[in-house]
Motif scaffolding. Structure first.
Motif, PDB file in Angstrom:
ATOM      1  N   ALA A 101      18.998   7.876  48.360  1.00  0.00           N
ATOM      2  CA  ALA A 101      19.232   8.514  47.054  1.00  0.00           C
ATOM      3  C   ALA A 101      20.340   9.565  47.136  1.00  0.00           C
ATOM      4  O   ALA A 101      20.810  10.059  46.103  1.00  0.00           O
ATOM      5  CB  ALA A 101      17.943   9.127  46.531  1.00  0.00           C
ATOM      6  N   ILE A 126      13.894  -3.260  52.429  1.00  0.00           N
ATOM      7  CA  ILE A 126      13.463  -4.081  51.289  1.00  0.00           C
ATOM      8  C   ILE A 126      14.589  -4.945  50.705  1.00  0.00           C
ATOM      9  O   ILE A 126      14.346  -5.764  49.848  1.00  0.00           O
ATOM     10  CB  ILE A 126      12.804  -3.227  50.170  1.00  0.00           C
ATOM     11  CG1 ILE A 126      13.768  -2.180  49.599  1.00  0.00           C
ATOM     12  CG2 ILE A 126      11.535  -2.577  50.669  1.00  0.00           C
ATOM     13  CD1 ILE A 126      13.182  -1.395  48.419  1.00  0.00           C
ATOM     14  N   ARG A 129      20.616  -3.995  48.962  1.00  0.00           N
ATOM     15  CA  ARG A 129      20.828  -2.856  48.071  1.00  0.00           C
ATOM     16  C   ARG A 129      22.287  -2.403  47.970  1.00  0.00           C
ATOM     17  O   ARG A 129      22.626  -1.263  48.336  1.00  0.00           O
ATOM     18  CB  ARG A 129      19.914  -1.695  48.477  1.00  0.00           C
ATOM     19  CG  ARG A 129      18.453  -2.090  48.453  1.00  0.00           C
ATOM     20  CD  ARG A 129      17.535  -0.957  48.785  1.00  0.00           C
ATOM     21  NE  ARG A 129      17.307  -0.072  47.654  1.00  0.00           N
ATOM     22  CZ  ARG A 129      16.470   0.958  47.669  1.00  0.00           C
ATOM     23  NH1 ARG A 129      15.811   1.240  48.776  1.00  0.00           N
ATOM     24  NH2 ARG A 129      16.301   1.704  46.611  1.00  0.00           N
ATOM     25  N   PRO A 130      23.162  -3.276  47.487  1.00  0.00           N
ATOM     26  CA  PRO A 130      24.570  -2.877  47.319  1.00  0.00           C
ATOM     27  C   PRO A 130      24.716  -1.801  46.241  1.00  0.00           C
ATOM     28  O   PRO A 130      23.807  -1.594  45.433  1.00  0.00           O
ATOM     29  CB  PRO A 130      25.256  -4.175  46.881  1.00  0.00           C
ATOM     30  CG  PRO A 130      24.179  -5.016  46.289  1.00  0.00           C
ATOM     31  CD  PRO A 130      22.892  -4.633  46.978  1.00  0.00           C
ATOM     32  N   ILE A 131      25.873  -1.116  46.235  1.00  0.00           N
ATOM     33  CA  ILE A 131      26.120  -0.113  45.185  1.00  0.00           C
ATOM     34  C   ILE A 131      27.382  -0.467  44.390  1.00  0.00           C
ATOM     35  O   ILE A 131      28.059   0.398  43.856  1.00  0.00           O
ATOM     36  CB  ILE A 131      26.191   1.335  45.745  1.00  0.00           C
ATOM     37  CG1 ILE A 131      27.288   1.470  46.807  1.00  0.00           C
ATOM     38  CG2 ILE A 131      24.856   1.785  46.276  1.00  0.00           C
ATOM     39  CD1 ILE A 131      27.697   2.925  47.026  1.00  0.00           C
ATOM     40  N   LEU A 168      24.081  -5.666  35.878  1.00  0.00           N
ATOM     41  CA  LEU A 168      22.635  -5.786  36.060  1.00  0.00           C
ATOM     42  C   LEU A 168      22.020  -4.405  35.878  1.00  0.00           C
ATOM     43  O   LEU A 168      22.731  -3.393  35.892  1.00  0.00           O
ATOM     44  CB  LEU A 168      22.292  -6.366  37.438  1.00  0.00           C
ATOM     45  CG  LEU A 168      22.904  -5.730  38.680  1.00  0.00           C
ATOM     46  CD1 LEU A 168      22.121  -4.525  39.136  1.00  0.00           C
ATOM     47  CD2 LEU A 168      22.961  -6.745  39.804  1.00  0.00           C
ATOM     48  N   ILE A 169      20.718  -4.398  35.684  1.00  0.00           N
ATOM     49  CA  ILE A 169      20.060  -3.119  35.400  1.00  0.00           C
ATOM     50  C   ILE A 169      19.784  -2.395  36.708  1.00  0.00           C
ATOM     51  O   ILE A 169      19.111  -2.935  37.590  1.00  0.00           O
ATOM     52  CB  ILE A 169      18.773  -3.350  34.590  1.00  0.00           C
ATOM     53  CG1 ILE A 169      19.147  -3.925  33.221  1.00  0.00           C
ATOM     54  CG2 ILE A 169      17.974  -2.065  34.442  1.00  0.00           C
ATOM     55  CD1 ILE A 169      17.978  -4.472  32.437  1.00  0.00           C
ATOM     56  N   THR A 311       8.336  -3.058  40.569  1.00  0.00           N
ATOM     57  CA  THR A 311       8.384  -3.517  41.964  1.00  0.00           C
ATOM     58  C   THR A 311       7.672  -2.521  42.890  1.00  0.00           C
ATOM     59  O   THR A 311       7.094  -2.911  43.895  1.00  0.00           O
ATOM     60  CB  THR A 311       9.848  -3.741  42.424  1.00  0.00           C
ATOM     61  OG1 THR A 311       9.854  -4.002  43.817  1.00  0.00           O
ATOM     62  CG2 THR A 311      10.732  -2.536  42.160  1.00  0.00           C
ATOM     63  N   ASP A 312       7.698  -1.244  42.520  1.00  0.00           N
ATOM     64  CA  ASP A 312       7.066  -0.223  43.373  1.00  0.00           C
ATOM     65  C   ASP A 312       5.538  -0.300  43.358  1.00  0.00           C
ATOM     66  O   ASP A 312       4.875   0.441  44.089  1.00  0.00           O
ATOM     67  CB  ASP A 312       7.515   1.186  42.938  1.00  0.00           C
ATOM     68  CG  ASP A 312       8.976   1.442  43.269  1.00  0.00           C
ATOM     69  OD1 ASP A 312       9.556   0.667  44.042  1.00  0.00           O
ATOM     70  OD2 ASP A 312       9.541   2.420  42.733  1.00  0.00           O
ATOM     71  N   ARG A 338      11.035  -7.773  49.782  1.00  0.00           N
ATOM     72  CA  ARG A 338       9.983  -6.767  49.639  1.00  0.00           C
ATOM     73  C   ARG A 338       8.587  -7.367  49.814  1.00  0.00           C
ATOM     74  O   ARG A 338       7.656  -7.019  49.105  1.00  0.00           O
ATOM     75  CB  ARG A 338      10.100  -6.072  48.280  1.00  0.00           C
ATOM     76  CG  ARG A 338       9.620  -4.636  48.384  1.00  0.00           C
ATOM     77  CD  ARG A 338       9.808  -3.833  47.152  1.00  0.00           C
ATOM     78  NE  ARG A 338       9.655  -2.416  47.498  1.00  0.00           N
ATOM     79  CZ  ARG A 338       9.722  -1.438  46.627  1.00  0.00           C
ATOM     80  NH1 ARG A 338       9.952  -1.688  45.355  1.00  0.00           N
ATOM     81  NH2 ARG A 338       9.570  -0.185  47.005  1.00  0.00           N
ATOM     82  N   ARG A 378       6.192   1.721  49.873  1.00  0.00           N
ATOM     83  CA  ARG A 378       5.098   1.109  49.092  1.00  0.00           C
ATOM     84  C   ARG A 378       4.290   0.139  49.943  1.00  0.00           C
ATOM     85  O   ARG A 378       3.097  -0.047  49.710  1.00  0.00           O
ATOM     86  CB  ARG A 378       5.651   0.424  47.845  1.00  0.00           C
ATOM     87  CG  ARG A 378       6.581   1.302  47.018  1.00  0.00           C
ATOM     88  CD  ARG A 378       5.945   2.612  46.564  1.00  0.00           C
ATOM     89  NE  ARG A 378       6.933   3.512  45.973  1.00  0.00           N
ATOM     90  CZ  ARG A 378       6.695   4.762  45.624  1.00  0.00           C
ATOM     91  NH1 ARG A 378       5.498   5.313  45.825  1.00  0.00           N
ATOM     92  NH2 ARG A 378       7.655   5.507  45.099  1.00  0.00           N
TER      93      ARG A 378
END
Ligand code: EPU
Length: 429
Positions: A101, A126, A129-131, A168-169, A311-312, A338, A378
């Motif tokens: 984060a 999980i 996770r690209p940015i 994408l969201i 998802t969490d 995940r 999680r």
């Protein structure tokens, strides 16, 4: 006040089968607190964050602010931040590796100083996770974006309003864009944004700081300002912690009252629990009562963006469904990797098979205690839940994952009646 939590090798030892009942208070939300901590970079005035959870990720975010030049004080769950001394615009690699984060420092650093240099996060357990969406936004907003030596370099000469549509969201993508645009004069538009309650809590804070923001559907309009003010804000309750206790209540079968909850944030989770046969009811303004005393029904769950099923909460539901008669199916649509808790749950006697993004869970009568490894936050919670209902002793290893996101979980579970103990690794036998 310094936190007592750290990355030591500790385990949780759980004796399964204890009766869980009573009242538990949920902490403030981790994923709301983190972007709010980074929002302080946008101002030179004092900021107060109330009900912040005591977590490793929060410690790391504050440490990053300190490296950049801010000062802070932590008193219980209140954090006072003086960001006036922030002069650095570069975020070191080790802190980003500890907490992805940290990428949320990009937006406010670029907003306040017109440049930012932030270590590029790698993949995590999980998913990749690209940015790319974060960087695409900054480019569209007129920034020069380059990736060199594992760092993202951002620079902007003239800050201008922008209209941007996410492909994408993305939760932190939306937050990074908001954090930047709150400092840009004129009206900007973000389309296809994430609507998670944590994003809305950040919107609330940015409005307190002086930005004008409106939401319609999945579209945010932002009118920022160069001089943003400090704020005083109580973060929203952690809906995922609350959801985890809802599952604990369903598994236990006795009554648990969960305090400090916004039930609207848990609509999809409560709907699934109700379909499953779990009784969830509101008690007063901000509490939920959960119990289970009838038959349990299998479920079909698909994770999706808010307001869909989070998802969490997927891993915790896998534990619950592993002891629910019949075959349940769980589809993970957000992260591609995940399901790592599944093999650990199977070691405890669950009967789960995975095909691509879909898990087929055939309910068994009983889980059995075992030594299991946490792979992410999680997943760790799902294994703790499994340990609570398993026959015999369960040892959950690598619980620093849990400490990143659950504030005093074992203390709260103990108060409800769980037999659970934190021990240094090696002393669990
Ligand atoms: N994605 C891209 N490109 C991007 C951004 C995202 O392809 O530029 C993909 C991701 O790889 C993923 C999907 O889009 O497949 C959604 O990712 P998102 O960006 O929404 O996730 P995030 O912002 O990295 C936050 C939470 C996660 C939570 C997800 C989904 C924080 C700090 N993290 O992550 O929380 O699972 O949203 O709701 O807010 C946790 O608390 O355990 C946790 C992992």
């Amino acid at each position: 006040m310094k936190s007592t939590i750290s990355y030591t090798s500790e385990v949780l030892r759980i004796e399964g089968g204890a009766r869980l009942s009573g009242r538990v208070r949920v902490s403030g939300s981790k994923n709301a607190t983190l972007p709010i901590i980074f929002a302080t970079i946008l101002t030179t005035q004092h900021c107060k964050i109330k009900d912040a959870p005591d977590l490793l990720d929060v410690e790391n975010a504050l440490e990053l602010l300190r490296i950049l030049g801010a000062e802070y004080q932590k008193e219980g769950n209140e954090i006072l931040i003086d960001p006036s001394g922030v002069i650095k615009t570069s975020t070191p690699e080790d802190i980003v590796r500890k907490m992805r984060a940290s990428i949320l420092s990009m937006g406010p650093l670029l907003g306040r100083f017109r440049k930012a240099r932030v270590s590029l996060p790698g993949g995590c357990s999980i998913g990749a996770r690209p940015i790319d969406q974060h960087l695409k936004f900054f480019e569209k907003a007129g920034a020069r974006v380059s990736v060199r030596g594992g760092f993202v370099n951002l620079e902007v000469n003239t800050k201008k309003p922008v209209e941007f549509t996410f492909d994408l969201i993305t939760v932190t993508g939306t937050e990074n864009a908001l954090l930047y645009l709150a400092s840009v004069e004129g009206q900007s538009t973000l389309k296809n944004v994430a609507l998670e309650p944590e994003v809305m809590d950040l919107v609330h804070v940015l409005k307190k700081m002086g930005a004008e923001i409106t939401l319609e559907g999945r579209e945010l309009k932002i009118r920022g300002a160069e001089d943003l003010s400090g704020f005083n804000h109580r973060v929203i309750p952690d809906r995922i912690e609350a959801g985890t206790f809802l599952v604990a209540g369903s598994l236990s079968g006795y009554e648990i009252v969960i305090e400090n909850v916004v039930s609207a944030h848990l609509k999809s989770v409560i709907e699934m629990l109700t379909q499953h046969g779990t009784h969830v009811s509101e008690e007063g303004m901000d509490s939920l009562r959960v119990t289970h005393n009838g038959s349990r029904k299998p479920l079909h769950i698909e994770t999706s963006e808010y307001p869909g099923f989070p998802t969490d909460m997927q891993a915790q539901f896998c534990t619950m469904l592993s002891v629910t008669p019949g075959t349940s199916t769980v589809v993970e649509n957000i992260f591609e990797n995940r399901f790592q808790h599944i093999s650990e749950l199977n070691r405890m006697g669950a009967n789960i098979t995975i095909k691509g993004r879909k898990a087929f869970i055939r309910g068994v009568d009983q889980l059995w205690g075992a030594t299991v490894n946490s792979t992410d936050l999680r997943a760790s919670a799902s294994l703790v839940l499994a340990g609570l209902i398993a026959r015999g002793t369960t040892v959950v290893r690598d619980i620093y994952h849990l400490d990143r996101g659950y504030d005093k979980l074992e203390e709260k579970l103990k108060k409800l009646g769980a037999v659970i103990e934190r021990l240094p690794e090696g002393q669990e036998i």
